[in-house]
Write an enzyme that holds these catalytic residues in place. Structure first.
Site, PDB file in Angstrom:
ATOM      1  N   GLY A 217       5.787  -2.056 -12.775  1.00 27.39           N
ATOM      2  CA  GLY A 217       6.287  -2.286 -11.434  1.00 27.39           C
ATOM      3  C   GLY A 217       5.206  -2.206 -10.395  1.00 27.39           C
ATOM      4  O   GLY A 217       5.060  -1.179  -9.722  1.00 27.39           O
ATOM      5  N   THR A 218       4.445  -3.262 -10.236  1.00 24.86           N
ATOM      6  CA  THR A 218       3.361  -3.296  -9.261  1.00 24.86           C
ATOM      7  C   THR A 218       2.808  -4.713  -9.200  1.00 24.86           C
ATOM      8  O   THR A 218       3.230  -5.585  -9.959  1.00 24.86           O
ATOM      9  CB  THR A 218       2.237  -2.311  -9.660  1.00 24.86           C
ATOM     10  OG1 THR A 218       1.283  -2.239  -8.602  1.00 24.86           O
ATOM     11  CG2 THR A 218       1.530  -2.774 -10.915  1.00 24.86           C
ATOM     12  N   THR A 219       1.847  -4.930  -8.313  1.00 24.92           N
ATOM     13  CA  THR A 219       1.078  -6.175  -8.307  1.00 24.92           C
ATOM     14  C   THR A 219      -0.377  -5.839  -8.058  1.00 24.92           C
ATOM     15  O   THR A 219      -0.706  -5.158  -7.082  1.00 24.92           O
ATOM     16  CB  THR A 219       1.571  -7.136  -7.209  1.00 24.92           C
ATOM     17  OG1 THR A 219       2.966  -7.373  -7.359  1.00 24.92           O
ATOM     18  CG2 THR A 219       0.834  -8.466  -7.311  1.00 24.92           C
TER      19      THR A 219
ATOM     20  N   ASP B 214      -0.714  -3.516  -4.336  1.00 23.88           N
ATOM     21  CA  ASP B 214       0.273  -2.990  -3.397  1.00 23.88           C
ATOM     22  C   ASP B 214       0.204  -1.468  -3.429  1.00 23.88           C
ATOM     23  O   ASP B 214      -0.653  -0.895  -4.121  1.00 23.88           O
ATOM     24  CB  ASP B 214       1.669  -3.501  -3.753  1.00 23.88           C
ATOM     25  CG  ASP B 214       2.210  -2.831  -5.008  1.00 23.88           C
ATOM     26  OD1 ASP B 214       1.564  -2.958  -6.065  1.00 23.88           O
ATOM     27  OD2 ASP B 214       3.257  -2.165  -4.936  1.00 23.88           O
TER      28      ASP B 214
END
Length: 243
Positions: free
Chosen positions: A49-51, A66
Site C-alpha cells: 500500500g504505497t507508491t 507518498d
C-alpha cells in the site's frame, strides 16, 4: 562452551585475510535456510500500500514516494518517510512491511560501513544492489519491494528489486499499489535527457496521479535527489509549490 580451534576461527575471517571471493555477500553473515525461505515466496502476487518512483538522469537520480502508511482499510500514519539514505551517494525507497523495511535499511547501512572500512573504498552501486537482492532472497526481510537509486564512478543507477531478490537496472521504475497510475505518467513524460529538476517534476506528477486514485497512497510526498555530492531528502505535506 567449546573453544574453537585456530583453523575454525581463521576460516571465519577470510574476508579480513584477503579472500574477496564473495565481495557482494553480506559482511555480517547469511540467514539460515535462506533458499527454502525464498522459495516459499514463489510467484505470489505482492500487494503493497504505497507508491514509490525512481528516475535516472545524467546528473544523478530522483526518488519519490507518498507519505501514507495503511493497515488494511485504515490509514495508520500520515507522515511516513519512505525513502532513506543508506550510502553516502545512495538511497532506498520503502514499499511493503514497515518493520521489515526498517530492519533492511539498518542492515544495509551497517554492511556499507563495514565494506568501506574493510576494503578502503566506497561500495559501488552494482555491489550495493546485489547486496540488497541477496538480503531479500534470504527471506529475512519479508516482504519488502524497494527501489535503489545511487551514483558511483559509472554515473547514476536505478534498480528495481522485487521481494524474491531479483535485481533489474532501469531508466525509471515504480512500486506499490499506486504503480499503474504513476507508471502511466512516467510513460508519457519521461525523456532520456531529463535534468534533475525536470525529473523531480515528473516524479511529483507521478506521485500526485497515484495519490488521486489509489486509496493506500497519500498525505504528501518525499523527494530525494542523489548526486555525486550526496543525498538530499525533502518532505512536503502537500503538492503546493511543486509545480
Amino acid at each position: 562452551m567449546r573453544t574453537p580451534t585456530h583453523d575454525e576461527f581463521s576460516g571465519r575471517l577470510d574476508s579480513l585475510n584477503g579472500d574477496h571471493s564473495n565481495v557482494f555477500g553480506p559482511e555480517l553473515g547469511e540467514f539460515p535456510h535462506a533458499e527454502r525461505r525464498a522459495e516459499s515466496l514463489g510467484d505470489k502476487e505482492t500487494k503493497t500500500g504505497t507508491t514509490t518512483v525512481g528516475i535516472k538522469t545524467d546528473e544523478g537520480v530522483v526518488l519519490a514516494t507518498d507519505m501514507r502508511a495503511s493497515m488494511g482499510y485504515m490509514v495508520s500514519s500520515k507522515d511516513v518517510q519512505k525513502v532513506e539514505e543508506i550510502h553516502p551517494t545512495g538511497a532506498l525507497t520503502i514499499a511493503g512491511s514497515v518493520s521489515a523495511a526498517q530492519s533492511l535499511i539498518s542492515s544495509l547501512r551497517a554492511e556499507v560501513r563495514l565494506y568501506e572500512a574493510r576494503r578502503g573504498e566506497d561500495m559501488s552501486m552494482k555491489a550495493l544492489s546485489t547486496l540488497v537482492g541477496n538480503f531479500l532472497r534470504s527471506g529475512g526481510f519479508y516482504i519488502v519491494q524497494p527501489i535503489l537509486g545511487g551514483v558511483d564512478e559509472e554515473g547514476g543507477h536505478i534498480y528495481s528489486i522485487d521481494p524474491a531478490g531479483s535485481v533489474l537496472e532501469e531508466e525509471y521504475t515504480v512500486t506499490g499499489s499506486g504503480s499503474q497510475y504513476a507508471l502511466g505518467v512516467l510513460e508519457r513524460e519521461y525523456k532520456d535527457d531529463l535534468t534533475v529538476d525536470e525529473a523531480k517534476q515528473v516524479a511529483t506528477n507521478a506521485i500526485r496521479a497515484a495519490v488521486e486514485r489509489d486509496l493506500a497512497s497519500g498525505n504528501g510526498i518525499n523527494l530525494a535527489v542523489v548526486t555525486e555530492d550526496g543525498v538530499d531528502i525533502q518532505r512536503h505535506q502537500n503538492f503546493e509549490g511543486l509545480e
